[in-house]
Design an enzyme around this catalytic site. Structure first.
Site, mmCIF file in Angstrom:
data_model
loop_
_atom_site.group_PDB
_atom_site.id
_atom_site.type_symbol
_atom_site.label_atom_id
_atom_site.label_comp_id
_atom_site.label_asym_id
_atom_site.label_seq_id
_atom_site.Cartn_x
_atom_site.Cartn_y
_atom_site.Cartn_z
ATOM 1 N N GLN A 127 33.453 39.261 -5.866
ATOM 2 C CA GLN A 127 32.359 40.018 -5.263
ATOM 3 C C GLN A 127 31.286 39.005 -4.860
ATOM 4 O O GLN A 127 31.198 37.918 -5.449
ATOM 5 C CB GLN A 127 31.810 40.997 -6.317
ATOM 6 C CG GLN A 127 30.668 41.863 -5.879
ATOM 7 C CD GLN A 127 31.035 42.733 -4.698
ATOM 8 O OE1 GLN A 127 31.069 42.237 -3.570
ATOM 9 N NE2 GLN A 127 31.316 43.994 -4.937
ATOM 10 N N THR A 174 39.442 44.433 5.630
ATOM 11 C CA THR A 174 39.190 45.510 4.662
ATOM 12 C C THR A 174 39.965 46.776 5.024
ATOM 13 O O THR A 174 40.509 46.916 6.127
ATOM 14 C CB THR A 174 37.686 45.845 4.552
ATOM 15 O OG1 THR A 174 37.263 46.369 5.803
ATOM 16 C CG2 THR A 174 36.856 44.624 4.196
ATOM 17 N N LYS A 207 45.877 41.229 -14.798
ATOM 18 C CA LYS A 207 46.321 41.126 -13.395
ATOM 19 C C LYS A 207 47.029 39.789 -13.178
ATOM 20 O O LYS A 207 48.050 39.716 -12.491
ATOM 21 C CB LYS A 207 45.129 41.251 -12.436
ATOM 22 C CG LYS A 207 44.519 42.643 -12.378
ATOM 23 C CD LYS A 207 43.334 42.678 -11.399
ATOM 24 C CE LYS A 207 42.615 44.014 -11.433
ATOM 25 N NZ LYS A 207 41.480 44.088 -10.507
ATOM 26 N N HIS A 221 31.952 44.536 -12.935
ATOM 27 C CA HIS A 221 32.093 45.712 -12.077
ATOM 28 C C HIS A 221 31.113 46.781 -12.567
ATOM 29 O O HIS A 221 30.862 46.883 -13.768
ATOM 30 C CB HIS A 221 33.544 46.220 -12.166
ATOM 31 C CG HIS A 221 33.823 47.362 -11.239
ATOM 32 N ND1 HIS A 221 33.831 48.669 -11.670
ATOM 33 C CD2 HIS A 221 34.069 47.398 -9.912
ATOM 34 C CE1 HIS A 221 34.084 49.457 -10.630
ATOM 35 N NE2 HIS A 221 34.238 48.714 -9.557
ATOM 36 N N GLU A 273 36.123 37.320 5.629
ATOM 37 C CA GLU A 273 36.459 38.751 5.575
ATOM 38 C C GLU A 273 35.899 39.441 6.806
ATOM 39 O O GLU A 273 34.756 39.193 7.197
ATOM 40 C CB GLU A 273 35.863 39.408 4.321
ATOM 41 C CG GLU A 273 36.168 40.916 4.267
ATOM 42 C CD GLU A 273 35.440 41.650 3.160
ATOM 43 O OE1 GLU A 273 35.854 41.511 1.999
ATOM 44 O OE2 GLU A 273 34.460 42.355 3.459
HETATM 45 P P1 FAD Z 1 39.975 47.759 -10.859
HETATM 46 O O1 FAD Z 1 40.485 46.378 -11.066
HETATM 47 O O2 FAD Z 1 40.931 48.889 -11.022
HETATM 48 O O3 FAD Z 1 38.711 47.935 -11.798
HETATM 49 C C1 FAD Z 1 37.847 49.056 -11.697
HETATM 50 C C2 FAD Z 1 37.146 49.260 -13.044
HETATM 51 O O4 FAD Z 1 38.089 49.717 -14.007
HETATM 52 C C3 FAD Z 1 36.531 48.001 -13.636
HETATM 53 O O5 FAD Z 1 35.372 48.412 -14.296
HETATM 54 C C4 FAD Z 1 37.591 47.487 -14.604
HETATM 55 O O6 FAD Z 1 37.030 46.749 -15.672
HETATM 56 C C5 FAD Z 1 38.227 48.788 -15.087
HETATM 57 N N1 FAD Z 1 39.681 48.682 -15.322
HETATM 58 C C6 FAD Z 1 40.585 47.946 -14.625
HETATM 59 N N2 FAD Z 1 41.834 48.160 -15.078
HETATM 60 C C7 FAD Z 1 41.724 49.080 -16.093
HETATM 61 C C8 FAD Z 1 42.667 49.713 -16.941
HETATM 62 N N3 FAD Z 1 43.979 49.456 -16.859
HETATM 63 N N4 FAD Z 1 42.194 50.617 -17.864
HETATM 64 C C9 FAD Z 1 40.871 50.900 -17.961
HETATM 65 N N5 FAD Z 1 39.922 50.311 -17.166
HETATM 66 C C10 FAD Z 1 40.350 49.416 -16.235
HETATM 67 N N6 FAD Z 1 36.915 48.640 -1.377
HETATM 68 C C11 FAD Z 1 37.521 49.291 -0.344
HETATM 69 O O7 FAD Z 1 37.526 50.538 -0.314
HETATM 70 N N7 FAD Z 1 38.154 48.602 0.658
HETATM 71 C C12 FAD Z 1 38.211 47.238 0.683
HETATM 72 O O8 FAD Z 1 38.788 46.661 1.589
HETATM 73 C C13 FAD Z 1 37.573 46.517 -0.379
HETATM 74 N N8 FAD Z 1 37.601 45.171 -0.430
HETATM 75 C C14 FAD Z 1 37.047 44.500 -1.499
HETATM 76 C C15 FAD Z 1 37.146 43.099 -1.561
HETATM 77 C C16 FAD Z 1 36.613 42.393 -2.637
HETATM 78 C C17 FAD Z 1 36.750 40.904 -2.685
HETATM 79 C C18 FAD Z 1 35.955 43.104 -3.678
HETATM 80 C C19 FAD Z 1 35.355 42.359 -4.834
HETATM 81 C C20 FAD Z 1 35.841 44.497 -3.621
HETATM 82 C C21 FAD Z 1 36.388 45.209 -2.539
HETATM 83 N N9 FAD Z 1 36.329 46.596 -2.455
HETATM 84 C C22 FAD Z 1 36.929 47.270 -1.412
HETATM 85 C C23 FAD Z 1 35.577 47.372 -3.461
HETATM 86 C C24 FAD Z 1 36.488 47.869 -4.620
HETATM 87 O O9 FAD Z 1 37.445 48.760 -4.143
HETATM 88 C C25 FAD Z 1 35.589 48.550 -5.653
HETATM 89 O O10 FAD Z 1 34.750 47.615 -6.266
HETATM 90 C C26 FAD Z 1 36.304 49.401 -6.688
HETATM 91 O O11 FAD Z 1 35.321 50.144 -7.417
HETATM 92 C C27 FAD Z 1 37.090 48.620 -7.723
HETATM 93 O O12 FAD Z 1 38.239 48.106 -7.221
HETATM 94 P P2 FAD Z 1 39.074 47.028 -8.103
HETATM 95 O O13 FAD Z 1 40.360 46.805 -7.440
HETATM 96 O O14 FAD Z 1 38.221 45.869 -8.417
HETATM 97 O O15 FAD Z 1 39.301 47.950 -9.416
#
Ligand code: FAD
Length: 274
Positions: free
Chosen positions: A167, A37, A156, A140, A6
């Site tokens: 993570q 990112t 998903k 998370h 990354e």
């Molecule tokens: P989600 O999958 O939407 O989950 C967020 C929270 O909501 C979790 O607690 C989950 O359990 C809950 N949830 C999920 N779906 C639902 C639903 N339908 N209803 C209710 N609750 C739900 N951030 C950046 O800004 N830019 C980046 O480039 C970036 N790269 C990353 C790369 C990796 C490998 C990882 C692990 C994280 C990265 N992040 C990045 C951080 C990420 O954006 C944050 O951790 C963010 O808070 C959650 O994103 P997510 O897509 O995992 O969220």
């Protein structure tokens, strides 16, 4: 076991040559892909696109463009998809992102994509992109339990996610436990293990506060012993992460994703000693 990397886009405008050099160096190690990112607000999306495009075209390495949705409209996401297609980038890491600091309550509450799942469903319907997603071995920060996270992870997968990137974690046992739980829930697509070499005590502090991952005693001891001497700390941090990867390899983990922090020489040292 395959390795991927990354990188993040340059913070300053005009620093592209350095970013290009970083990805050129990383490409020499034949990664499965290099991911780039993306800012949660989407305003720096052009930088992600430019670097991903360079990886794909000039380095002849697969690029994965991160794409967050918390600050984006459907129209903007469609525009991103079009740009990615024009640059022959076919993989995205579909993320929700964190709420940008400048986003008002009104904007946040009326956002068009509430979760990463909404983005994934939208991309499936409106693009031919291959979709990857994130996962969290220690849950998370907003989740009540790991089960809650696994539930959405499975959703998903049901929507067509091809693989997950985890993570970062510093204790392999936590990851093995998470893999077992994911398998028990029917998650069968590959989960790439996120590894970050900690080369300074300060870096560890920032990463832990941002990601919520825990620091095992083994790593805390390394920091206590070598943290004050930057050269020793760098060496010890590289050794710690390399040992983690060796353990993952022995355990039959499919892929390791190295959070390079844009330090290709650190990643290179790890790969060479593996
Ligand atoms: P989600 O999958 O939407 O989950 C967020 C929270 O909501 C979790 O607690 C989950 O359990 C809950 N949830 C999920 N779906 C639902 C639903 N339908 N209803 C209710 N609750 C739900 N951030 C950046 O800004 N830019 C980046 O480039 C970036 N790269 C990353 C790369 C990796 C490998 C990882 C692990 C994280 C990265 N992040 C990045 C951080 C990420 O954006 C944050 O951790 C963010 O808070 C959650 O994103 P997510 O897509 O995992 O969220």
């Amino acid at each position: 076991m395959h390795i991927s990397f990354e990188v993040f886009p340059p913070k300053k405008e005009g620093d592209f040559e350095q970013a290009f050099e970083i990805v050129r160096t990383l490409s020499e190690y034949n990664p499965k892909y290099i991911s780039v990112t993306y800012g949660a607000g989407g305003s720096k999306s052009k930088k992600t696109l430019d670097i991903a495009s360079y990886i794909q075209k000039e380095c002849r390495t697969s690029a994965v463009a991160h794409l967050t949705c918390v600050g984006s409209t459907r129209k903007e996401i469609l525009a991103r998809c079009k740009e990615l297609k024009e640059h022959n980038i076919s993989y995205v890491l579909a993320l929700r992102g964190d709420r940008p600091k400048d986003m008002s309550d009104q904007q946040f509450n009326s956002r068009e994509f509430a979760y990463a799942m909404d983005l994934i469903a939208f991309l499936k319907e409106n693009s031919s992109l291959a979709i990857m997603a994130s996962c969290y071995p220690e849950k998370h920060v907003e989740s009540n339990s790991i089960e809650e996270d696994l539930y959405y992870m499975k959703e998903k997968q049901n929507l067509g996610v091809k693989s997950f990137i985890s993570q970062m974690f510093f204790d392999n046992e936590l990851f093995y436990d998470f893999m077992d739980k994911a398998a028990a829930k029917g998650i069968s697509v590959p989960i790439h293990a996120g590894i970050m070499p900690v080369t300074s005590a300060k870096q560890l502090g920032t990463s832990v506060s941002l990601s919520g991952c825990s620091v095992p005693k083994k790593l805390a001891d390394v920091i206590a012993r070598y943290g004050a001497n930057s050269a020793d700390m760098r060496k010890a941090g590289i050794e710690y992460a390399t040992k983690q990867i060796e353990g993952l390899k022995r355990q039959g983990v499919a892929g390791v994703h190295i959070y390079t922090m844009n330090k290709p020489e650190v990643a290179a040292e790890m790969i060479r000693s593996l």
